[in-house]
Structure formats: C-alpha cells, structure tokens
Design an enzyme around this catalytic site. Structure first.
Site, short mmCIF file in Angstrom:
data_model
loop_
_atom_site.label_atom_id
_atom_site.label_comp_id
_atom_site.label_asym_id
_atom_site.label_seq_id
_atom_site.Cartn_x
_atom_site.Cartn_y
_atom_site.Cartn_z
N GLY A 1 0.65 -4.86 0.88
CA GLY A 1 -0.51 -4.91 0.01
C GLY A 1 -0.24 -5.57 -1.32
O GLY A 1 -1.15 -6.10 -1.95
N ALA B 1 0.87 -1.18 0.00
CA ALA B 1 0.00 0.00 0.00
C ALA B 1 0.91 1.22 0.00
O ALA B 1 2.07 1.15 0.41
CB ALA B 1 -0.89 -0.03 1.23
N1 CAA Z 1 4.59 3.20 -0.64
C1 CAA Z 1 5.00 4.36 -1.19
N2 CAA Z 1 6.15 4.50 -1.88
C2 CAA Z 1 6.93 3.41 -2.00
C3 CAA Z 1 6.57 2.16 -1.44
C4 CAA Z 1 5.34 2.09 -0.73
N3 CAA Z 1 4.89 0.95 -0.21
N4 CAA Z 1 7.56 1.27 -1.70
C5 CAA Z 1 8.49 1.93 -2.43
N5 CAA Z 1 8.11 3.21 -2.61
C6 CAA Z 1 8.84 4.28 -3.31
C7 CAA Z 1 10.02 4.75 -2.51
O1 CAA Z 1 9.64 5.69 -1.53
C8 CAA Z 1 10.90 5.34 -3.60
O2 CAA Z 1 10.38 6.61 -3.94
P1 CAA Z 1 11.39 7.89 -4.02
O3 CAA Z 1 12.31 7.55 -5.16
O4 CAA Z 1 10.48 9.03 -4.29
O5 CAA Z 1 12.09 7.95 -2.71
C9 CAA Z 1 10.64 4.42 -4.80
O6 CAA Z 1 9.40 3.75 -4.50
C10 CAA Z 1 11.71 3.35 -4.96
O7 CAA Z 1 11.84 2.66 -3.72
P2 CAA Z 1 13.27 2.44 -3.00
O8 CAA Z 1 14.20 3.55 -3.31
O9 CAA Z 1 12.98 2.16 -1.54
O10 CAA Z 1 13.76 1.12 -3.74
P3 CAA Z 1 14.77 0.01 -3.18
O11 CAA Z 1 15.12 -0.84 -4.34
O12 CAA Z 1 15.88 0.64 -2.42
O13 CAA Z 1 13.90 -0.86 -2.12
C11 CAA Z 1 11.94 -2.03 -1.34
C12 CAA Z 1 12.81 -1.63 -2.56
C13 CAA Z 1 12.70 -3.00 -0.43
C14 CAA Z 1 10.69 -2.70 -1.88
C15 CAA Z 1 11.57 -0.75 -0.55
O14 CAA Z 1 11.04 0.23 -1.44
C16 CAA Z 1 10.54 -0.96 0.53
O15 CAA Z 1 10.85 -1.50 1.57
N6 CAA Z 1 9.27 -0.53 0.31
C17 CAA Z 1 8.23 -0.57 1.29
C18 CAA Z 1 7.72 -1.98 1.50
C19 CAA Z 1 6.64 -1.99 2.55
O16 CAA Z 1 6.85 -1.65 3.71
N7 CAA Z 1 5.41 -2.39 2.17
C20 CAA Z 1 4.27 -2.42 3.05
C21 CAA Z 1 3.48 -1.16 2.94
S1 CAA Z 1 2.16 -1.02 4.12
C22 CAA Z 1 0.94 -2.02 3.53
O17 CAA Z 1 1.06 -2.59 2.48
C23 CAA Z 1 -0.28 -2.16 4.40
C24 CAA Z 1 -1.22 -3.22 3.97
O18 CAA Z 1 -1.35 -4.24 4.55
C25 CAA Z 1 -2.05 -3.05 2.81
#
Ligand code: CAA
Length: 257
Positions: free
Chosen positions: A108, A65
C-alpha cells in the site's frame, strides 16, 4: 484540524503532509486513511494552497497496508466494507500531490505513492508489491498503476516475486520522475511543489486532469478532451494575464479566475 497519524504543515502555498506512525513504519491503517483524506479535502478546498507533498520518514515512506489490522478479517468483512475503497477519495484530489519517497514504499505504500501525481525518490527508496508473500495481491491499485507506470514485464515480475526495485531502477523504468540524494529530497520536493503552486491555479487543475485522462481514454478521445480543456482556459482571466505577461516580459500575476 487534529490528526492522529500524520503531520500537516502549510509552507506558503504548499501543504506538507508527513506520515507519522514510526512504530509501524507508517503502515496504512484506517486512521491513516481517515487523516489523509481529511487533509486532502481541506487542501483542495483552500484557495491559498496550490500543491501538496506527501512524505514519510528516512526509513519508510510506508511499509504497506497495516497487516495487523487486516490479518483476522474474513471475506464478508473485506467485501462487505469494500475495504480500501476509501483510498479512491485520496486519488480524486484535484490539486497536484507529489510523493517524496525515502526508504520503503511497499504494498500500500507503493500504491499510495503511485496515487500521487508523481514520485520524487531519494536514492534510498525501495519500491515493491510484496503482497504475494502474505498470500494475497495488491489491493489499493498496485496491479494497475504499477503496470501503467513500468509496463507488464516488470509489474508482473514484481507482483509475482515480491522483489523490490531500487530508486535507480525505478527511475529507469518510469516509476519515478527523478532520484535525489536522500538529504536533499524534502527541499527538492518542496521547491518543486512551490513551482507548481506558483502557476495559474485553473491551468494547474486542467493540466493534471488531462494527463490523468490519458489513463482512462483512447488517444483520439484524450486529444479531444485536451483540446476542449485548452479552449476552456481561454475563458479565464489568467489566460489573458499569462499571455499579456509574456508579451510585456514580466511574471504573471494570477487571480485564479
Ligand atoms: N503492517 C503492520 N505493521 C508493520 C508493517 C505493515 N505493513 N510493516 C512493518 N510493520 C511493523 C513491524 O511489525 C514492526 O513492529 P513491531 O516492532 O511491533 O514488531 C515495525 O513495523 C518495524 O518493522 P520491522 O521490525 O519488520 O522492520 P525491518 O527493518 O526489520 O523490516 C520491512 C522492514 C522489510 C519493511 C518489513 O517491516 C516488512 O516486510 N514489512 C511488511 C511489508 C509488506 O508486506 N507490505 C505489504 C502489506 S499488505 C498491503 O499493503 C496490501 C495492499 O495492497 C494495500
């Protein structure tokens, strides 16, 4: 139909839906939800379409999400709007939907893949419920669907530690139907979808409905439900056609009646 965050393409009787927010690793915001639900409603309503494939990019199916959309919300906003309830509509799609997952399917993203009817995973796929690292829990059904898929021990470990499962472990654990080399994932998913879309449409709906019933009913109720749907198909022209085609050693010519 104009979509902002997804690409939708019809290939014969298969609808291919590609999540298209590369700048956010396909994070699922309100617009993605609106676009996906509209695409699935159109897919379900189109008699020319028999199966859908939902996919992302090579790097991410969806990284969860949209954290930036949620971060400033309070309890009243989330509870009052019943945040995430809209995903129930996606999960109610009646025709089959295959998730073709490469790269990250987190939070998500993992939950969206699990809302599909089965997951085909590239060997690069990584699944996880990392919400605990954000101080929250899964919110789109992950605690339930992951537990149904892989059992309590792995689901609990993944939710409590936020660790990711690679494609090989996901297949071994029952989360994904098959693992496919990344460069063949989409071809394989489309071929699988074509196979499903070439079957008798009412039998496809009934098969999906009865497998899903296994998650909601006792064994006895589920077996009864299956039998009633099975009996019901004997009121269709396609049952007559399918069995005649077998006897006459030819492929079935379905009418969807
Ligand atoms: N929401 C919003 N933006 C996100 C995102 C998310 N879930 N995941 C990645 N992005 C964005 C980052 O903020 C980044 O944007 P900017 O360039 O503007 O900073 C862009 O996508 C690229 O991401 P990274 O630079 O972090 O890429 P990476 O290769 O270094 O890492 C990753 C990849 C490990 C997937 C990392 O992005 C990450 O950990 N993302 C979040 C994962 C997460 O926590 N997901 C759960 C979300 S909460 C949820 O889903 C609730 C539910 O139950 C529905």
């Amino acid at each position: 139909m104009e979509y902002q965050t997804i690409l939708v393409e019809q290939r014969g009787r298969v609808t291919l839906v590609t999540l298209n927010r590369p700048q956010a690793l396909n994070a699922l915001n309100g617009q993605v939800l609106a676009d996906l639900n509209a695409a699935m409603v159109a897919f379900d309503a189109d008699p020319g379409q028999g199966c859908a494939v939902v996919t992302g990019s090579a790097k991410a199916f969806a990284a969860g999400a949209d954290i930036k959309e949620m971060s400033a919300q309070g309890f009243a906003d989330m509870y009052g709007s019943n945040f995430f309830a809209g995903w129930e509509q996606f999960a109610r799609t009646r025709k089959p939907v295959i998730a073709a997952v490469a790269g990250y399917a987190l939070g998500g993203g993992c939950e969206l893949a699990m809302m599909c009817d089965f997951i085909l995973a590239a060997d690069t796929a990584k699944f996880g419920q990392p919400e605990i690292k954000l101080g929250v829990t899964p919110g789109m059904g992950g605690s339930q669907r992951l537990t149904h898929a892989v059992g309590k021990a792995k689901a609990m470990e993944m939710c409590l530690t936020g660790r990711m499962m690679d494609a090989e472990e996901a297949e071994r654990s029952g989360l994904v139907a098959r693992v496919i080399p990344a460069d063949q994932l989409l071809d394989d998913a489309l071929k699988t979808a074509e196979t499903i879309a070439s079957m008798a449409p009412l039998a496809v709906l009934a098969n999906k409905e009865m497998v899903n019933a296994a998650f909601e009913m006792s064994l006895g109720q589920g077996v009864q439900y299956e039998r009633r749907l099975f009996h019901g198909l004997f009121g269709t022209a396609d049952q007559k056609e399918g069995m005649a085609a077998f006897v006459e050693k030819r492929p079935g010519n379905w009418t969807g009646k």
